[in-house]
Scaffold this motif. Structure first.
Motif, mmCIF file in Angstrom:
data_model
loop_
_atom_site.group_PDB
_atom_site.id
_atom_site.type_symbol
_atom_site.label_atom_id
_atom_site.label_comp_id
_atom_site.label_asym_id
_atom_site.label_seq_id
_atom_site.Cartn_x
_atom_site.Cartn_y
_atom_site.Cartn_z
ATOM 1 N N LEU A 67 44.211 43.623 35.607
ATOM 2 C CA LEU A 67 43.551 42.405 36.384
ATOM 3 C C LEU A 67 42.394 41.973 36.135
ATOM 4 C CD1 LEU A 67 44.160 43.595 40.109
ATOM 5 C CD2 LEU A 67 45.499 41.983 39.139
ATOM 6 N N ASP A 68 41.664 42.994 35.324
ATOM 7 C CA ASP A 68 40.406 42.566 34.930
ATOM 8 C C ASP A 68 40.444 41.439 33.699
ATOM 9 O OD1 ASP A 68 38.753 43.718 36.635
ATOM 10 O OD2 ASP A 68 38.523 45.502 35.547
ATOM 11 N N ASP A 69 41.484 41.735 32.776
ATOM 12 C CA ASP A 69 41.928 41.050 31.554
ATOM 13 C C ASP A 69 41.992 39.395 31.928
ATOM 14 O OD1 ASP A 69 41.715 42.886 29.759
ATOM 15 O OD2 ASP A 69 43.771 43.424 30.024
ATOM 16 N N PHE A 70 42.752 39.356 33.148
ATOM 17 C CA PHE A 70 43.154 37.816 33.766
ATOM 18 C C PHE A 70 41.949 37.363 34.182
ATOM 19 C CE2 PHE A 70 47.190 39.768 33.399
ATOM 20 C CZ PHE A 70 48.053 38.649 32.989
ATOM 21 N N LYS A 71 41.175 38.057 35.123
ATOM 22 C CA LYS A 71 39.739 37.617 35.736
ATOM 23 C C LYS A 71 38.949 37.179 34.691
ATOM 24 C CE LYS A 71 36.683 38.509 39.465
ATOM 25 N NZ LYS A 71 36.272 39.467 40.496
#
Length: 309
Positions: free
Chosen positions: A285-289
């Motif tokens: 999720l952090d990669d997308f955020k």
């Protein structure tokens, strides 16, 4: 290795409220400001979404082209980071071992569904939505549906998303006296153009099919009663087709010149991002955020210049 590059598109979110003036049949249309739009989302977030085990919140949303689940991963500092999922048939997905190339079914409980999803970031201070395009995932129209379907019907509030264009191409076109032709490919071939069974059988084994629709005005006549309506049409086309849209062109001219063709997608404000690091495995999720936040923050000032309120 699967490519980790994705395209980020940017949209301007607006909400308008219709009010019937007392004792009349006149409807007054009021544009909500960014703070009021955030209040509408906060109402949805606090009162309509259900809390998940990881403290995220989620809600069902239904549109003509599918069923969505919109999950608010975070809502803080006037920004909402959303995950938008759409059901995917379970028999089209499997787990494959990289080494042995063997496959096995995805383990699922009876109450579970496989889902294709993408992400978007809403900055309520600017009204700008950043959206990552992923094949098969829900279109940006899911964000509009979230407001339209979830706010109380009596509030008469409707949401709109406008694609942010660059280089003032719309200003160039609306100054032309005649916009004589607009062309856009259509993906709902069978339902929208009435393709008969024999014709369909002839092309059913073709892997890809593209159809083009043209709106053509009378000779030396403008298609639009008001040239500014072109901007609204372009936004509606992009929202309907998302990443399936292959091209939008318009022919325009002044009375004393020959007609010229403008490729409008060349002027759409998009950026390509790399998700995570190339040596990493599954994306988080952090990669997308991080991709959305960093790209938006980098181009925020430029995006605001192109926004038309």
């Amino acid at each position: 290795m699967v490519s980790k590059t994705r395209k980020v598109s940017f949209y301007r979110l607006s909400l308008e409220k219709q009010t019937l003036l007392p004792g009349t049949r006149t409807v007054r249309v009021t544009q909500l400001n960014n703070s009021e739009i955030e209040d509408c989302f906060r109402e949805i977030y606090n009162e309509k979404m259900q809390v998940l085990s990881d403290n995220h919140k989620a809600i069902n949303s239904t549109a003509s082209n599918g069923h969505y689940v919109i999950e608010a991963i975070s809502f803080e500092e006037h920004r909402a980071f959303l995950k938008i999922g759409q059901q995917n048939p379970s028999n089209t997905v499997a787990l494959r071992d990289r080494t042995t190339l063997e496959t096995e079914n995805v383990p699922m409980r009876e109450s579970q569904l496989l889902e294709l999803y993408t992400f978007c970031l809403i900055d309520f201070e600017s009204g700008i939505v950043s959206y990552i395009g992923i094949n098969g995932a829900p279109k940006i129209s899911a964000v509009r549906n979230l407001f339209d379907q979830t706010l109380e019907p009596g509030e008469n509030t409707s949401a709109h998303l406008a694609a942010i264009m660059t280089d003032d191409i719309l200003q160039v076109l609306v100054r032309k006296h005649i916009i004589s032709k607009v062309a856009v490919p259509e993906d709902q071939i069978l339902s929208d153009i009435g393709l008969d069974i024999e014709s369909f059988d002839a092309i059913r084994n073709v892997r890809t099919k593209t159809a083009t629709y043209k709106l053509v005005g009378r000779r030396n006549k403008n298609i639009f009663t008001s040239s500014s309506k072109l901007a609204e049409m372009i936004a509606a086309i992009k929202i309907k087709f998302g990443d399936n849209l292959q091209g939008v062109t318009a022919n325009a001219k002044d009375y004393n010149e020959k007609s010229q063709t403008y490729d409008l997608l060349q002027y759409n404000f998009t950026k390509t991002v790399v998700l995570g690091r190339e040596d990493e495995g599954l994306l988080t999720l952090d990669d997308f955020k991080d991709a959305l936040v960093n790209t938006y923050d980098l181009y925020r000032t430029e995006l605001l210049r192109y926004c038309r309120s």
